[in-house]
Design an enzyme around this catalytic site. Structure first.
Site, PDB file in Angstrom:
ATOM      1  N   GLU A  41      -0.781 -38.261 -23.358  1.00 26.16           N
ATOM      2  CA  GLU A  41      -1.733 -39.156 -24.008  1.00 26.16           C
ATOM      3  C   GLU A  41      -1.000 -40.326 -24.662  1.00 26.16           C
ATOM      4  O   GLU A  41      -0.035 -40.146 -25.386  1.00 26.16           O
ATOM      5  CB  GLU A  41      -2.548 -38.398 -25.064  1.00 26.16           C
ATOM      6  CG  GLU A  41      -3.659 -39.228 -25.667  1.00 26.16           C
ATOM      7  CD  GLU A  41      -4.489 -38.476 -26.694  1.00 26.16           C
ATOM      8  OE1 GLU A  41      -5.279 -39.128 -27.392  1.00 26.16           O
ATOM      9  OE2 GLU A  41      -4.347 -37.239 -26.802  1.00 26.16           O
ATOM     10  N   GLU A  42      -1.450 -41.526 -24.388  1.00 29.86           N
ATOM     11  CA  GLU A  42      -0.832 -42.771 -24.865  1.00 29.86           C
ATOM     12  C   GLU A  42       0.624 -42.905 -24.411  1.00 29.86           C
ATOM     13  O   GLU A  42       1.463 -43.473 -25.108  1.00 29.86           O
ATOM     14  CB  GLU A  42      -0.910 -42.900 -26.394  1.00 29.86           C
ATOM     15  CG  GLU A  42      -2.289 -42.708 -26.985  1.00 29.86           C
ATOM     16  CD  GLU A  42      -3.329 -43.694 -26.482  1.00 29.86           C
ATOM     17  OE1 GLU A  42      -3.170 -44.212 -25.363  1.00 29.86           O
ATOM     18  OE2 GLU A  42      -4.316 -43.928 -27.185  1.00 29.86           O
ATOM     19  N   GLY A  43       0.920 -42.373 -23.225  1.00 24.58           N
ATOM     20  CA  GLY A  43       2.252 -42.558 -22.657  1.00 24.58           C
ATOM     21  C   GLY A  43       3.097 -41.305 -22.712  1.00 24.58           C
ATOM     22  O   GLY A  43       3.131 -40.605 -23.720  1.00 24.58           O
TER      23      GLY A  43
END
Length: 387
Positions: free
Chosen positions: A367-369
């Site tokens: 999540e988010e990278g």
């Protein structure tokens, strides 16, 4: 001039909000969690409940209908939400973050149309960056061509959280024929735009109930009036407005989830008896509990440090957000693994609360990278500093 949130907070009011969230998470939140796990869907009454409680605008300015809680103090609340079901945390996380990305470059009219309704919960906005055929960021393959007062959008997006049931996508593409970040563009795309095919992706291992969309655009018309900022500044909207604070928020989500796992493990160790002794009396278990507590506190402090740096406009905010996310994910992995080990075999069964926590924790790894993306951001900052 857009309003800014204050760095101060009324402690009595904040304590009341915090206590209300803790009560919700431990009570009604767990009942919603059971329903989500059973049905595989987030019930509409959950969203309505969160809306009524005012949890969609916790850190937005009061002028927008929010509660103006400073970002670093909001993270104390995110830690609590993250001790609940992954989908509950996800709803609150997205609602309290996506408005900020829109607001940063919004005109007064766009603020009225998009930002304020997003804060109040009257408008559902999904963040649409990830593509199935490209990496995250300047590698975008979705393109737009301007024709009069519209952009014609062509391309694909996938893994778009709440991308099925939203009202708008905050979508990132590039001008046709451009390369690099200078060609990127940010658009508010209506969910019912013609030329768009929306497919719900298969169920996930954890964070069950959160819908994820695969989107295909075929010359879909998007009004130029729905562009945020200038052409070429799309990634500024994505990263500065959303991803940097969002990575910090996700890092605190890891703290909350790890805290839940740790508390479950401690309770089990205090209650479970083998060979006439409580697990909590055994040195091997006590050492795991000590390591978990240390991981939790160290991570919490790094996350809050990153939050304060971003909040004050510090130049290292992007790198610190990636450091916080990287460290938090690794700490969460260690804490949930030890906590499951303390439970023994019974923790692997779906009837045990730690089983859901263990599944939900794995989603934080991307999540988010991914960790690899975070390391790339950190290394770039470190090497740039030397140069």
């Amino acid at each position: 001039m857009k309003p800014k949130t204050s760095s101060a907070v009324d402690e009595a009011s904040f304590s009341a909000v915090k206590a209300g969230i803790a009560e919700f998470v431990a009570g009604q939140g767990e009942r919603y969690a059971d329903q989500i796990e059973r049905d595989g869907r987030v019930p509409e009454e959950l969203r309505a409940d969160l809306y009524e409680r005012g949890y969609f605008g916790l850190c937005a300015p009061k002028e927008y209908g929010g509660q103006a809680i400073p970002f670093d103090r909001y993270l104390e609340l995110m830690e609590l939400f993250s001790m609940s079901h992954g989908s509950i945390r996800m709803i609150v996380h997205v609602a309290n973050g996506v408005w900020r990305a829109i607001d940063r470059f919004a005109t007064a009219e766009q603020r009225r149309r998009f930002v304020v309704p997003a804060v109040t919960g009257d408008l559902r906005v999904a963040f649409a960056l990830t593509e199935p055929t490209a990496g995250t960021g300047a590698d975008l393959r979705s393109t737009v061509t301007r024709v009069g007062d519209d952009y014609l959008l062509t391309g694909e997006k996938h893994l778009i959280t709440f991308g099925v049931a939203c009202d708008y996508w905050l979508l990132f593409a590039r001008m046709a024929g451009s390369e690099g970040k200078e060609g990127t563009i940010a658009l508010m795309v209506d969910r019912h735009t013609p030329g768009v095919t929306v497919t719900e992706m298969p169920p996930t291992m954890g964070v069950r109930g959160t819908d994820h969309a695969h989107l295909v655009f075929d010359n879909a018309p998007v009004p130029v009036a729905n562009r945020l900022g200038e052409e070429g500044r799309g990634l500024e909207v994505a990263f500065g407005g959303f991803l940097t604070p969002s990575r910090i928020s996700v890092a605190m989500s890891c703290v909350g989830l790890a805290r839940r796992a740790h508390e479950l493990a401690v309770d089990h160790a205090l209650g479970r008896e083998t060979f006439g002794r409580k697990l909590a009396e055994r040195q091997a278990v006590r050492f795991m509990i000590a390591e978990n507590a240390t991981d939790l506190e160290a991570t919490r402090q790094l996350v809050l440090h990153a939050a304060r740096h971003w909040q004050s406009g510090g130049p290292d905010a992007e790198a610190l957000s990636s450091m916080a996310k990287l460290h938090a994910v690794d700490a969460l992995t260690r804490v949930t693994d030890r906590s499951l080990q303390i439970h023994g075999g019974i923790g692997y069964w779906a009837s045990s609360p730690i089983e859901r926590v263990y599944r939900d924790a794995r989603a934080q790894r991307f999540e988010e990278g991914t960790n690899e993306i975070q390391k790339t951001v950190i290394a770039r900052a470190e090497l740039g500093r030397r140069k």
